[in-house]
Motif scaffolding. Structure first.
Motif, PDB file in Angstrom:
ATOM      1  N   TYR A 179       0.802  -1.221   0.000  1.00 26.96           N
ATOM      2  CA  TYR A 179       0.000   0.000   0.000  1.00 26.96           C
ATOM      3  C   TYR A 179       0.836   1.272   0.000  1.00 26.96           C
ATOM      4  O   TYR A 179       0.276   2.359  -0.082  1.00 26.96           O
ATOM      5  CB  TYR A 179      -0.942   0.001   1.208  1.00 26.96           C
ATOM      6  CG  TYR A 179      -1.876  -1.171   1.204  1.00 26.96           C
ATOM      7  CD1 TYR A 179      -2.974  -1.196   0.353  1.00 26.96           C
ATOM      8  CD2 TYR A 179      -1.646  -2.274   2.018  1.00 26.96           C
ATOM      9  CE1 TYR A 179      -3.825  -2.293   0.320  1.00 26.96           C
ATOM     10  CE2 TYR A 179      -2.491  -3.366   1.997  1.00 26.96           C
ATOM     11  CZ  TYR A 179      -3.577  -3.376   1.137  1.00 26.96           C
ATOM     12  OH  TYR A 179      -4.419  -4.458   1.099  1.00 26.96           O
TER      13      TYR A 179
ATOM     14  N   THR B 278      -2.527   6.347   2.914  1.00 32.30           N
ATOM     15  CA  THR B 278      -3.587   5.450   2.449  1.00 32.30           C
ATOM     16  C   THR B 278      -4.456   4.990   3.610  1.00 32.30           C
ATOM     17  O   THR B 278      -5.681   4.899   3.491  1.00 32.30           O
ATOM     18  CB  THR B 278      -2.969   4.237   1.737  1.00 32.30           C
ATOM     19  OG1 THR B 278      -2.165   4.685   0.633  1.00 32.30           O
ATOM     20  CG2 THR B 278      -4.046   3.313   1.205  1.00 32.30           C
TER      21      THR B 278
ATOM     22  N   ARG C 297      -8.744   0.403  -2.368  1.00 33.69           N
ATOM     23  CA  ARG C 297      -7.472   0.166  -1.697  1.00 33.69           C
ATOM     24  C   ARG C 297      -7.400   0.740  -0.274  1.00 33.69           C
ATOM     25  O   ARG C 297      -6.920   0.061   0.634  1.00 33.69           O
ATOM     26  CB  ARG C 297      -6.318   0.716  -2.548  1.00 33.69           C
ATOM     27  CG  ARG C 297      -6.063  -0.097  -3.799  1.00 33.69           C
ATOM     28  CD  ARG C 297      -4.881   0.450  -4.575  1.00 33.69           C
ATOM     29  NE  ARG C 297      -3.631   0.235  -3.876  1.00 33.69           N
ATOM     30  CZ  ARG C 297      -2.901  -0.867  -3.970  1.00 33.69           C
ATOM     31  NH1 ARG C 297      -3.338  -1.876  -4.711  1.00 33.69           N
ATOM     32  NH2 ARG C 297      -1.766  -0.974  -3.331  1.00 33.69           N
ATOM     33  N   PRO C 298      -7.835   1.976  -0.007  1.00 36.49           N
ATOM     34  CA  PRO C 298      -7.730   2.479   1.364  1.00 36.49           C
ATOM     35  C   PRO C 298      -8.520   1.644   2.372  1.00 36.49           C
ATOM     36  O   PRO C 298      -8.014   1.314   3.442  1.00 36.49           O
ATOM     37  CB  PRO C 298      -8.277   3.905   1.248  1.00 36.49           C
ATOM     38  CG  PRO C 298      -8.041   4.285  -0.171  1.00 36.49           C
ATOM     39  CD  PRO C 298      -8.270   3.032  -0.945  1.00 36.49           C
TER      40      PRO C 298
ATOM     41  N   ARG D 143      -5.764   5.038  -9.761  1.00 36.36           N
ATOM     42  CA  ARG D 143      -5.309   5.184  -8.373  1.00 36.36           C
ATOM     43  C   ARG D 143      -4.726   6.581  -8.183  1.00 36.36           C
ATOM     44  O   ARG D 143      -3.847   7.000  -8.930  1.00 36.36           O
ATOM     45  CB  ARG D 143      -4.257   4.136  -8.024  1.00 36.36           C
ATOM     46  CG  ARG D 143      -4.794   2.735  -7.929  1.00 36.36           C
ATOM     47  CD  ARG D 143      -3.782   1.822  -7.261  1.00 36.36           C
ATOM     48  NE  ARG D 143      -2.512   1.801  -7.963  1.00 36.36           N
ATOM     49  CZ  ARG D 143      -1.430   1.193  -7.485  1.00 36.36           C
ATOM     50  NH1 ARG D 143      -1.473   0.597  -6.320  1.00 36.36           N
ATOM     51  NH2 ARG D 143      -0.307   1.186  -8.177  1.00 36.36           N
TER      52      ARG D 143
ATOM     53  N   PRO E  24      -1.295   9.406  -2.635  1.00 37.43           N
ATOM     54  CA  PRO E  24      -1.641  10.103  -1.391  1.00 37.43           C
ATOM     55  C   PRO E  24      -1.333  11.592  -1.475  1.00 37.43           C
ATOM     56  O   PRO E  24      -0.442  12.034  -2.206  1.00 37.43           O
ATOM     57  CB  PRO E  24      -0.761   9.406  -0.341  1.00 37.43           C
ATOM     58  CG  PRO E  24      -0.475   8.065  -0.921  1.00 37.43           C
ATOM     59  CD  PRO E  24      -0.404   8.261  -2.402  1.00 37.43           C
TER      60      PRO E  24
END
Length: 804
Positions: free
Chosen positions: A82, A104, A123-124, A529, A532
């Motif tokens: 991640y 994340t 994903r988070p 994606r 961050p």
């Protein structure tokens, strides 16, 4: 006292039972999350950590080293998965990876707090679920194998069931059965002979105390947890975040959100017909009117006016890149003026995307909708338009092409009717009102399956020439459409916008330069994606990271346009759908999209398309330098692709075709292969880099050749900004050479430069750009190199261009 941690075969059996128990406990969350990717990733992670703890336990007689080793392996694995940069793997953890993983995780907390059941599997949120599963396994493993108190293992297992129990979304009978069976197996394992010196009475008492604690904690914690922010307390509109169920467009767009699974449900089905097709007399009158007009109508398939070929700076045709006075615009081989085009085909491409609503308020991260105080009734036989001069008038075939659109709603739950961006009549049953400022048709209730409505769309004959000489306009509530968030990078964005549009003289040319710059594959990468956050300004983060999807592209162009004093807003709706065998267009949640709209005097809000062509199709005709070159049938019909491109709590664009866009389809086994083959991949990467450095790279796409040419020109001190358009580079090179030598490129050298610039432009606009052989691209670069070397060699004291 305990007899020490488990060892030998019993430890392996116990570890296997701990893994099974954790897997069964994770099933409790299945009803709270849409999708199963998180479950596969969590199970693989638990298995890998179990192997690490088992190996450590074989080498240690203490209870805590295996747990510590397992925690370190889990931490490294989470950071590598991640915290890796978007679009590429990372083999060793570092501080940057740790920061990205932490960011994340923070995004995951926001998703959990803001989501409604079922939470999107992105994903988070996946990271939080995986970390939770790993922590539960380590606690269960330590209780059963390290401390030898299997009954206590029920506490961490219960933690996985608390959310489902409290929120009222149990996972079903099967997860309950397997979790209970696994827990009983752990108790039986602990009661087996030779396990511990403690007596059966002590073990029985421990089991009873643990059971009472489990029940008591559930009763006491339930009411308190119900008051905390979480899945049950915040109703966030979904935007196609699942494969089934109704779809609702989001009222706020977060630039920091990555894209998740999109809805495959059919949200709209519509037909587009020519209202004059069934009336021969009307068709004859329209044909006579078209013959009487000296210029053709303009849409996505038309050619420029007949006199456009005399303008060396025109945006259409082969001569678009010719500098004033250059041979390319004057020789006998120049492209002749096009003949008037036939009337445009009345189809979904002509009508364009269907817009549900617009957004104007942006705070640096979020777009938020504003609602009208009052809605007005309207006559279904007159036009609805943001232009007050057209609003309330009857459709006029002389003012543009008319198209009849009949729409039937499917799995769409939306209070705003999707309508074209052009003026249109709207006939719909029910209680609906019109918001003239936002040009929206708003209802008291949401749409439902089976709702139908009809429109007669008036598509104006808008061309690039119309916009080129038109100044920006003044929409109502001007401040609403010109405000730029006061962030730490506001001035940086304004400076960049000014640099990108430095060669432009009009508002339209500035808008086109922004669109061209954002659509360039060499400048930006389409990626589902979002990296961050690195600052408080999400637009600046996108401009720095150069990765994003339709929301980022549209927002960047809108904010950059505002810094240039061009009013802008965001439109949200759907791209044209796929045409079925019956001639109807089918739109699914995959085609939800966002785009910028800019306001021009006398023309109103004009749509542009900065999202790359592979995701959004060709831009509108008035914003396409290659109108007449792009195939008129290039309609994004789910774009012939099946990639993932959706926004979990905001909105998706069309399907991605870039490598980074496939990130949401990443297999969970990638983590296993990553850890197992780290050394081999590193060695292979070093060897590949060495071999590539030993040979000259040949250009296989126009952008590669463009980069090679730029590198060659930099050696003789000819530089330009990445924001400069290809045609601007041609002019810049010519002016620089004229200053140095008194003359510019000519003959094959100029032709090579113009051809390469034209090829680069086409790759940025055409959904399926023409393929150029590597020999042809290298030949253009070599022709420019030879011409420069010959030209500079004639000047005193000039250094010839290196031949490489």
């Amino acid at each position: 006292m305990n007899a020490g941690p488990e060892q030998g075969t019993r430890a392996v059996v116990g570890a296997a039972l701990c893994v099974v128990a954790t897997w069964a406990g994770l099933l409790a969350l299945a009803g709270l999350v849409a999708g199963r990717r998180w479950l596969v990733v969590a199970c693989v992670g638990v298995l890998l950590v179990a192997v690490a703890t088992t190996l450590a336990r074989a080498a240690s007689r203490r209870w805590w080293p295996p747990t510590l080793v397992g925690a370190l392996v889990a931490l490294v694995g989470v950071v590598l998965r991640y915290g890796a940069p978007p679009g590429r793997p990372q083999f060793l953890p570092d501080l940057d990876a740790a920061r990205r993983a932490w960011a994340t995780a923070r995004q995951g907390v926001v998703v959990v707090n803001d989501s409604l059941v079922p939470m999107p599997d992105i994903r988070p949120s996946e990271m939080l679920l995986v970390v939770g599963g790993l922590v539960v396994f380590l606690l269960v493993d330590a209780a059963v194998l390290g401390l030898r108190f299997p009954a206590v293992a029920g506490l961490p297992l219960l933690a996985l069931w608390v959310p489902a129990i409290v929120l009222g979304f149990p996972a079903g009978a099967a997860p309950v059965f397997w979790t209970a069976a696994a827990y009983l197996a752990l108790l039986a394992y602990g009661a087996a002979p030779l396990h511990a010196q403690a007596g059966r009475a002590r073990r029985a008492a421990t089991a009873v105390v643990a059971g009472v604690a489990l029940v008591g904690s559930s009763v006491l914690a339930g009411p308190s947890l119900m008051q905390l922010p979480g899945w049950a307390s915040v109703a966030l509109p979904t935007f196609g975040d699942g494969p089934i169920g109704p779809l609702e467009l989001s009222d706020d767009l977060d630039l920091r959100e990555s894209l998740g699974t999109r809805s495959a449900q059919v949200v709209l089905t519509y037909r587009v017909t020519d209202p004059a097709a069934g009336d021969p007399a009307t068709a004859a009158d329209d044909a006579a009117a078209a013959d009487a007009a000296a210029a053709p109508t303009a849409d996505a398939a038309t050619e420029p006016p007949a006199d456009a070929g005399t303008d060396a700076e025109t945006d259409t045709g082969v001569d678009a890149l010719a500098a004033p006075g250059s041979p390319a615009g004057q020789d006998a081989g120049a492209t002749p003026s096009p003949t008037p085009a036939p009337p445009p085909a009345v189809d979904a491409r002509l009508v364009g995307p269907l817009r549900a609503f617009t957004m104007a308020e942006f705070d640096g991260r979020l777009w938020n909708r504003t609602e009208a105080d009052e809605l007005a009734p309207w006559d279904p036989t007159t036009l609805l338009s943001s232009d007050p001069l057209l609003r309330g008038t009857a459709p006029d075939a002389a003012a543009g092409t008319l198209a009849r659109v009949e729409i039937e709603v499917g799995a769409l739950r939306e209070r705003r009717l999707p309508v074209p961006t052009f003026p249109r009549t709207v006939a719909v049953e029910g209680t609906w009102g019109y918001d003239p400022q936002r040009d929206e048709v708003v209802g008291r209730r949401s749409t439902g399956a089976g709702l139908s409505y009809q429109m007669l769309v008036q598509v104006p004959t808008l061309t690039a020439d119309d916009l080129r000489g038109t100044p920006v306009g003044t929409p109502p509530d001007l401040d609403l459409y010109t405000t730029v968030p006061d962030t730490q990078h506001r001035d940086d964005i304004a400076t960049l916008a000014a640099d990108v549009t430095a060669d432009a003289d009009t508002a339209y040319e500035r808008a086109l330069d922004l669109q061209t710059w954002l659509r360039s594959a060499s400048n930006f990468t389409y990626d589902t994606r979002v990296p961050p956050a690195r600052s408080t300004d999400a637009v600046w983060d996108f401009l720095e990271d150069r990765r994003g999807y339709c929301v980022q592209f549209a927002t960047a162009m809108a904010m950059m346009a505002r810094t240039l004093d061009i009013p802008s807003r965001i439109g949200v709706g759907f791209l044209p759908g796929q045409r079925d065998d019956d001639g109807a267009y089918v739109v699914t949640g995959r085609l939800a999209h966002a785009w910028p709209e800019l306001y021009f005097d006398g023309l109103g809000w004009v749509r542009f398309e900065p999202t790359p062509a592979s995701q959004s199709g060709p831009p509108p005709a008035w914003a396409d330098p290659f109108t007449g070159i792009t195939a008129p049938g290039s309609v994004p019909d789910e774009l012939g692709r099946s990639g993932q491109d959706a926004l979990p709590n905001t909105l998706p664009s069309a399907a991605p075709a870039t490598p980074g866009a496939a990130a949401d389809e990443e297999s969970p086994w990638t983590t296993v292969l990553l850890l197992a083959g780290m050394g081999l991949l590193a060695a292979g990467g070093v060897l590949a880099a060495y071999l590539l450095s030993r040979r000259r790279r040949r250009a296989t796409v126009p952008d590669d050749a463009w980069v090679a040419l730029r590198r060659e020109l930099s050696r003789i001190d000819i530089h330009w900004s990445s924001s400069t358009s290809p045609r601007g580079v041609v002019r810049h090179v010519q002016r620089t050479l004229e200053t140095r030598t008194g003359t510019g490129l000519s003959g094959p050298a100029l032709a090579g430069l113009e051809n390469l610039a034209l090829a680069v432009e086409r790759t940025r606009y055409a959904p399926t750009p023409p393929v150029h052989p590597a020999d042809e691209l290298d030949g253009w670069v070599q022709a420019v190199r030879d011409g420069l070397r010959e030209l500079l060699a004639q000047g005193a004291g000039r250094t010839p261009v290196p031949t490489g």
